[in-house]
Write a protein that holds these residues in place. Structure first.
Motif, PDB file in Angstrom:
ATOM      1  N   THR A  29       0.825  -1.203   0.000  1.00 17.35           N
ATOM      2  CA  THR A  29       0.000   0.000   0.000  1.00 17.35           C
ATOM      3  C   THR A  29       0.862   1.258   0.000  1.00 17.35           C
ATOM      4  O   THR A  29       0.570   2.227  -0.714  1.00 17.35           O
ATOM      5  N   LEU A  30       1.945   1.257   0.771  1.00 18.45           N
ATOM      6  CA  LEU A  30       2.854   2.399   0.781  1.00 18.45           C
ATOM      7  C   LEU A  30       3.499   2.600  -0.590  1.00 18.45           C
ATOM      8  O   LEU A  30       3.643   3.731  -1.064  1.00 18.45           O
ATOM      9  N   ALA A  31       3.878   1.499  -1.249  1.00 16.18           N
ATOM     10  CA  ALA A  31       4.501   1.603  -2.569  1.00 16.18           C
ATOM     11  C   ALA A  31       3.521   2.160  -3.601  1.00 16.18           C
ATOM     12  O   ALA A  31       3.892   3.005  -4.429  1.00 16.18           O
ATOM     13  N   VAL A  32       2.272   1.714  -3.561  1.00 17.18           N
ATOM     14  CA  VAL A  32       1.267   2.229  -4.494  1.00 17.18           C
ATOM     15  C   VAL A  32       1.014   3.707  -4.237  1.00 17.18           C
ATOM     16  O   VAL A  32       0.926   4.513  -5.177  1.00 17.18           O
ATOM     17  N   ASN A  33       0.920   4.090  -2.966  1.00 14.11           N
ATOM     18  CA  ASN A  33       0.716   5.497  -2.637  1.00 14.11           C
ATOM     19  C   ASN A  33       1.907   6.332  -3.089  1.00 14.11           C
ATOM     20  O   ASN A  33       1.744   7.467  -3.535  1.00 14.11           O
ATOM     21  N   ALA A  34       3.111   5.782  -3.003  1.00 17.72           N
ATOM     22  CA  ALA A  34       4.301   6.491  -3.473  1.00 17.72           C
ATOM     23  C   ALA A  34       4.220   6.723  -4.973  1.00 17.72           C
ATOM     24  O   ALA A  34       4.524   7.820  -5.463  1.00 17.72           O
ATOM     25  N   LEU A  35       3.808   5.699  -5.721  1.00 12.57           N
ATOM     26  CA  LEU A  35       3.658   5.858  -7.169  1.00 12.57           C
ATOM     27  C   LEU A  35       2.642   6.938  -7.511  1.00 12.57           C
ATOM     28  O   LEU A  35       2.877   7.768  -8.398  1.00 12.57           O
ATOM     29  N   LEU A  36       1.520   6.921  -6.816  1.00 10.52           N
ATOM     30  CA  LEU A  36       0.484   7.920  -7.075  1.00 10.52           C
ATOM     31  C   LEU A  36       0.962   9.332  -6.727  1.00 10.52           C
ATOM     32  O   LEU A  36       0.662  10.294  -7.436  1.00 10.52           O
ATOM     33  N   SER A  37       1.727   9.455  -5.647  1.00  6.12           N
ATOM     34  CA  SER A  37       2.240  10.765  -5.246  1.00  6.12           C
ATOM     35  C   SER A  37       3.240  11.294  -6.268  1.00  6.12           C
ATOM     36  O   SER A  37       3.194  12.474  -6.635  1.00  6.12           O
ATOM     37  N   VAL A  38       4.139  10.421  -6.728  1.00 10.90           N
ATOM     38  CA  VAL A  38       5.118  10.853  -7.725  1.00 10.90           C
ATOM     39  C   VAL A  38       4.416  11.251  -9.013  1.00 10.90           C
ATOM     40  O   VAL A  38       4.707  12.295  -9.611  1.00 10.90           O
ATOM     41  N   ARG A  39       3.453  10.453  -9.449  1.00  5.92           N
ATOM     42  CA  ARG A  39       2.712  10.766 -10.676  1.00  5.92           C
ATOM     43  C   ARG A  39       1.967  12.092 -10.551  1.00  5.92           C
ATOM     44  O   ARG A  39       2.038  12.946 -11.437  1.00  5.92           O
TER      45      ARG A  39
END
Length: 114
Positions: A29-39
Protein backbone atom coordinates in the motif's frame (compact mmCIF):
# COMPACT_ATOMS: atom_id res chain seq x y z
CA UNK A 1 10.67 -2.87 24.58
CA UNK A 2 12.55 -6.15 24.50
CA UNK A 3 11.66 -9.04 22.24
CA UNK A 4 9.32 -11.55 23.79
CA UNK A 5 9.71 -15.09 22.44
CA UNK A 6 7.67 -18.18 23.10
CA UNK A 7 8.25 -21.76 21.97
CA UNK A 8 6.32 -22.65 18.84
CA UNK A 9 3.65 -25.26 19.33
CA UNK A 10 2.96 -27.99 16.81
CA UNK A 11 0.23 -25.94 15.15
CA UNK A 12 0.32 -22.20 15.92
CA UNK A 13 -2.74 -21.60 13.76
CA UNK A 14 -2.94 -18.95 11.11
CA UNK A 15 -2.21 -15.94 13.31
CA UNK A 16 1.53 -15.76 12.52
CA UNK A 17 0.79 -15.99 8.79
CA UNK A 18 -1.88 -13.29 9.01
CA UNK A 19 0.53 -11.02 10.89
CA UNK A 20 3.25 -11.45 8.26
CA UNK A 21 0.76 -10.89 5.44
CA UNK A 22 -0.49 -7.70 7.10
CA UNK A 23 3.05 -6.28 7.04
CA UNK A 24 3.36 -7.23 3.36
CA UNK A 25 0.03 -5.60 2.48
CA UNK A 26 1.03 -2.44 4.31
CA UNK A 27 4.31 -2.18 2.40
CA UNK A 28 2.48 -2.73 -0.90
CA UNK A 29 0.00 0.00 0.00
CA UNK A 30 2.85 2.40 0.78
CA UNK A 31 4.50 1.60 -2.57
CA UNK A 32 1.27 2.23 -4.49
CA UNK A 33 0.72 5.50 -2.64
CA UNK A 34 4.30 6.49 -3.47
CA UNK A 35 3.66 5.86 -7.17
CA UNK A 36 0.48 7.92 -7.08
CA UNK A 37 2.24 10.77 -5.25
CA UNK A 38 5.12 10.85 -7.72
CA UNK A 39 2.71 10.77 -10.68
CA UNK A 40 0.51 13.52 -9.25
CA UNK A 41 3.61 15.60 -8.46
CA UNK A 42 4.89 15.32 -12.03
CA UNK A 43 1.48 16.09 -13.54
CA UNK A 44 0.82 19.09 -11.26
CA UNK A 45 4.43 20.30 -11.36
CA UNK A 46 4.75 19.98 -7.57
CA UNK A 47 8.34 19.03 -6.65
CA UNK A 48 7.35 18.71 -2.97
CA UNK A 49 4.85 16.00 -3.85
CA UNK A 50 7.46 14.18 -5.95
CA UNK A 51 9.90 14.25 -3.02
CA UNK A 52 7.22 12.93 -0.66
CA UNK A 53 6.63 10.09 -3.11
CA UNK A 54 10.34 9.28 -3.18
CA UNK A 55 10.42 9.25 0.63
CA UNK A 56 7.41 6.92 0.60
CA UNK A 57 9.30 4.57 -1.73
CA UNK A 58 12.04 4.42 0.89
CA UNK A 59 9.57 3.69 3.65
CA UNK A 60 7.90 1.03 1.51
CA UNK A 61 11.30 -0.62 1.12
CA UNK A 62 11.85 -0.47 4.87
CA UNK A 63 8.39 -1.97 5.44
CA UNK A 64 9.26 -4.82 3.06
CA UNK A 65 12.40 -5.50 5.11
CA UNK A 66 10.34 -5.53 8.32
CA UNK A 67 7.74 -7.81 6.69
CA UNK A 68 10.45 -10.27 5.70
CA UNK A 69 11.95 -10.15 9.18
CA UNK A 70 8.54 -10.71 10.80
CA UNK A 71 7.81 -13.64 8.50
CA UNK A 72 11.09 -15.26 9.60
CA UNK A 73 10.44 -14.50 13.27
CA UNK A 74 6.99 -16.07 13.13
CA UNK A 75 7.89 -19.21 11.20
CA UNK A 76 10.68 -20.79 13.28
CA UNK A 77 10.82 -23.05 16.30
CA UNK A 78 10.57 -19.97 18.52
CA UNK A 79 7.93 -17.34 17.81
CA UNK A 80 9.17 -13.78 18.45
CA UNK A 81 6.00 -11.99 19.46
CA UNK A 82 7.16 -8.37 19.50
CA UNK A 83 8.03 -6.63 16.22
CA UNK A 84 11.47 -5.06 15.68
CA UNK A 85 12.26 -2.00 17.79
CA UNK A 86 10.90 1.16 16.17
CA UNK A 87 9.01 -0.69 13.43
CA UNK A 88 5.55 0.27 14.67
CA UNK A 89 6.48 3.93 15.19
CA UNK A 90 8.18 4.09 11.79
CA UNK A 91 5.25 2.46 10.06
CA UNK A 92 2.83 4.82 11.78
CA UNK A 93 4.88 7.82 10.60
CA UNK A 94 5.03 6.40 7.06
CA UNK A 95 1.28 5.84 7.02
CA UNK A 96 0.64 9.41 8.18
CA UNK A 97 3.02 10.68 5.49
CA UNK A 98 1.15 8.60 2.90
CA UNK A 99 -2.17 10.10 4.04
CA UNK A 100 -0.80 13.63 3.84
CA UNK A 101 0.65 12.92 0.38
CA UNK A 102 -2.74 11.63 -0.77
CA UNK A 103 -4.52 14.74 0.47
CA UNK A 104 -1.92 17.05 -1.11
CA UNK A 105 -2.08 15.16 -4.41
CA UNK A 106 -5.87 15.48 -4.54
CA UNK A 107 -5.64 19.19 -3.79
CA UNK A 108 -2.85 19.71 -6.35
CA UNK A 109 -4.65 17.89 -9.17
CA UNK A 110 -7.93 19.67 -8.43
CA UNK A 111 -6.42 23.12 -8.60
CA UNK A 112 -6.00 23.73 -4.88
CA UNK A 113 -9.33 22.26 -3.82
CA UNK A 114 -11.46 24.97 -5.41
Amino acid sequence: MSAHSVPATGDPGLQPERTALAWSRTSLTLAVNALLSVRAGFIAGEPLLVSVGVILFGTAGAAIVVATLRRRQLSGDTLTITPPRGALAGLTAATLLACIAGIVSVMATNGGGA
